[in-house]
Write a protein that holds these residues in place. Structure first.
Motif, short mmCIF file in Angstrom:
data_model
loop_
_atom_site.label_atom_id
_atom_site.label_comp_id
_atom_site.label_asym_id
_atom_site.label_seq_id
_atom_site.Cartn_x
_atom_site.Cartn_y
_atom_site.Cartn_z
N ASP A 59 0.87 -1.18 0.00
CA ASP A 59 0.00 0.00 0.00
C ASP A 59 0.90 1.22 0.00
O ASP A 59 1.97 1.21 0.62
CB ASP A 59 -0.89 -0.02 1.24
CG ASP A 59 -1.87 1.14 1.29
OD1 ASP A 59 -2.24 1.56 2.41
OD2 ASP A 59 -2.26 1.65 0.22
N TYR A 60 0.45 2.28 -0.69
CA TYR A 60 1.21 3.52 -0.77
C TYR A 60 0.29 4.71 -0.62
O TYR A 60 -0.85 4.70 -1.12
CB TYR A 60 1.92 3.64 -2.12
CG TYR A 60 2.90 2.54 -2.41
CD1 TYR A 60 2.50 1.37 -3.05
CD2 TYR A 60 4.23 2.65 -2.03
CE1 TYR A 60 3.40 0.34 -3.31
CE2 TYR A 60 5.14 1.63 -2.28
CZ TYR A 60 4.72 0.49 -2.91
OH TYR A 60 5.62 -0.52 -3.16
N THR A 61 0.80 5.74 0.02
CA THR A 61 0.06 6.98 -0.01
C THR A 61 0.13 7.56 -1.42
O THR A 61 1.10 7.31 -2.17
CB THR A 61 0.62 7.98 1.02
OG1 THR A 61 -0.27 9.06 1.19
CG2 THR A 61 1.99 8.50 0.62
N ASN A 62 -0.88 8.32 -1.80
CA ASN A 62 -0.99 8.77 -3.19
C ASN A 62 0.23 9.56 -3.67
O ASN A 62 0.62 9.46 -4.84
CB ASN A 62 -2.25 9.61 -3.37
CG ASN A 62 -3.51 8.76 -3.40
OD1 ASN A 62 -3.45 7.55 -3.63
ND2 ASN A 62 -4.65 9.37 -3.15
N SER A 63 0.80 10.35 -2.79
CA SER A 63 1.87 11.25 -3.22
C SER A 63 3.15 10.52 -3.61
O SER A 63 4.03 11.12 -4.23
CB SER A 63 2.17 12.27 -2.12
OG SER A 63 2.63 11.62 -0.95
N VAL A 64 3.28 9.24 -3.26
CA VAL A 64 4.51 8.51 -3.60
C VAL A 64 4.26 7.38 -4.59
O VAL A 64 5.23 6.74 -5.03
CB VAL A 64 5.21 7.95 -2.34
CG1 VAL A 64 5.41 9.05 -1.31
CG2 VAL A 64 4.45 6.78 -1.75
N LYS A 65 3.02 7.13 -4.94
CA LYS A 65 2.72 6.04 -5.89
C LYS A 65 3.44 6.28 -7.21
O LYS A 65 3.44 7.36 -7.75
CB LYS A 65 1.22 5.95 -6.13
CG LYS A 65 0.46 5.30 -5.00
CD LYS A 65 -1.03 5.20 -5.31
CE LYS A 65 -1.79 4.55 -4.18
NZ LYS A 65 -3.24 4.49 -4.43
N GLY A 66 4.07 5.21 -7.70
CA GLY A 66 4.83 5.31 -8.95
C GLY A 66 6.25 5.79 -8.77
O GLY A 66 7.05 5.71 -9.70
N ARG A 67 6.59 6.30 -7.59
CA ARG A 67 7.96 6.77 -7.32
C ARG A 67 8.66 5.92 -6.26
O ARG A 67 9.87 5.71 -6.35
CB ARG A 67 7.94 8.23 -6.87
CG ARG A 67 7.35 9.20 -7.87
CD ARG A 67 7.57 10.65 -7.42
NE ARG A 67 6.92 10.96 -6.17
CZ ARG A 67 7.56 11.42 -5.09
NH1 ARG A 67 8.86 11.63 -5.12
NH2 ARG A 67 6.89 11.70 -3.98
N PHE A 68 7.92 5.48 -5.26
CA PHE A 68 8.49 4.70 -4.16
C PHE A 68 8.06 3.24 -4.26
O PHE A 68 6.94 2.95 -4.70
CB PHE A 68 8.01 5.24 -2.82
CG PHE A 68 8.55 6.60 -2.42
CD1 PHE A 68 9.23 7.41 -3.31
CD2 PHE A 68 8.37 7.07 -1.13
CE1 PHE A 68 9.71 8.65 -2.95
CE2 PHE A 68 8.84 8.31 -0.73
CZ PHE A 68 9.51 9.09 -1.66
N THR A 69 8.94 2.36 -3.82
CA THR A 69 8.62 0.93 -3.77
C THR A 69 9.07 0.36 -2.45
O THR A 69 10.23 0.50 -2.06
CB THR A 69 9.32 0.18 -4.91
OG1 THR A 69 8.94 0.74 -6.17
CG2 THR A 69 8.93 -1.29 -4.88
#
Length: 126
Positions: A59-69
């Motif tokens: 799960d990711y917060t929206n602001s990091v989706k696609g940038r953080f793994t």
């Protein structure tokens, strides 16, 4: 007693990458869901990413989706946060957290935190 030790923080420029690590000792790591939170100056601590005990659910917060793994290596008792395309607004102290009851698909992001690390500072300059 479980101990969590974060590492990998530092000063980088916007657009750069960093990988944070959180080494866990003291209990079977594979039984804990793991999360990363961050706290920017003057702001409340916020959820960043979470992973289930087996790594199947994330799960990711929206602001990091696609940038953080977020990922984990249960053989090394370590959870990672790969951060790409960093932005100045990512500047914060990053904390890892362990919770036996945590699974991204079953409970809330702030539910059941059993242990916290002391944090590692990430500073992103523009």
């Amino acid at each position: 007693q479980v101990q969590l030790v974060e590492s990998g923080g530092g000063l980088v420029q916007a657009g750069d990458s960093l990988r944070l690590s959180c080494a866990v000792s003291g209990r079977p790591f594979s039984s804990y869901g793991m999360r990363w939170f961050r706290q920017a100056p003057g702001k409340e601590r916020e959820f960043v990413a979470g992973i289930s005990f087996n790594g199947y659910n994330t799960d990711y917060t929206n602001s990091v989706k696609g940038r953080f793994t977020i990922s984990r290596d249960n053989a090394k008792n370590t959870v990672y946060l790969q951060m790409n395309s960093l932005k100045p607004e990512d500047t914060a102290v990053y904390y890892c957290a362990a919770g036996r009851a945590y699974d991204p698909n079953r409970v809330g992001r702030n539910y059941g935190i059993d242990y916290w690390g002391k944090g590692t500072l990430v500073t992103v300059s523009s």
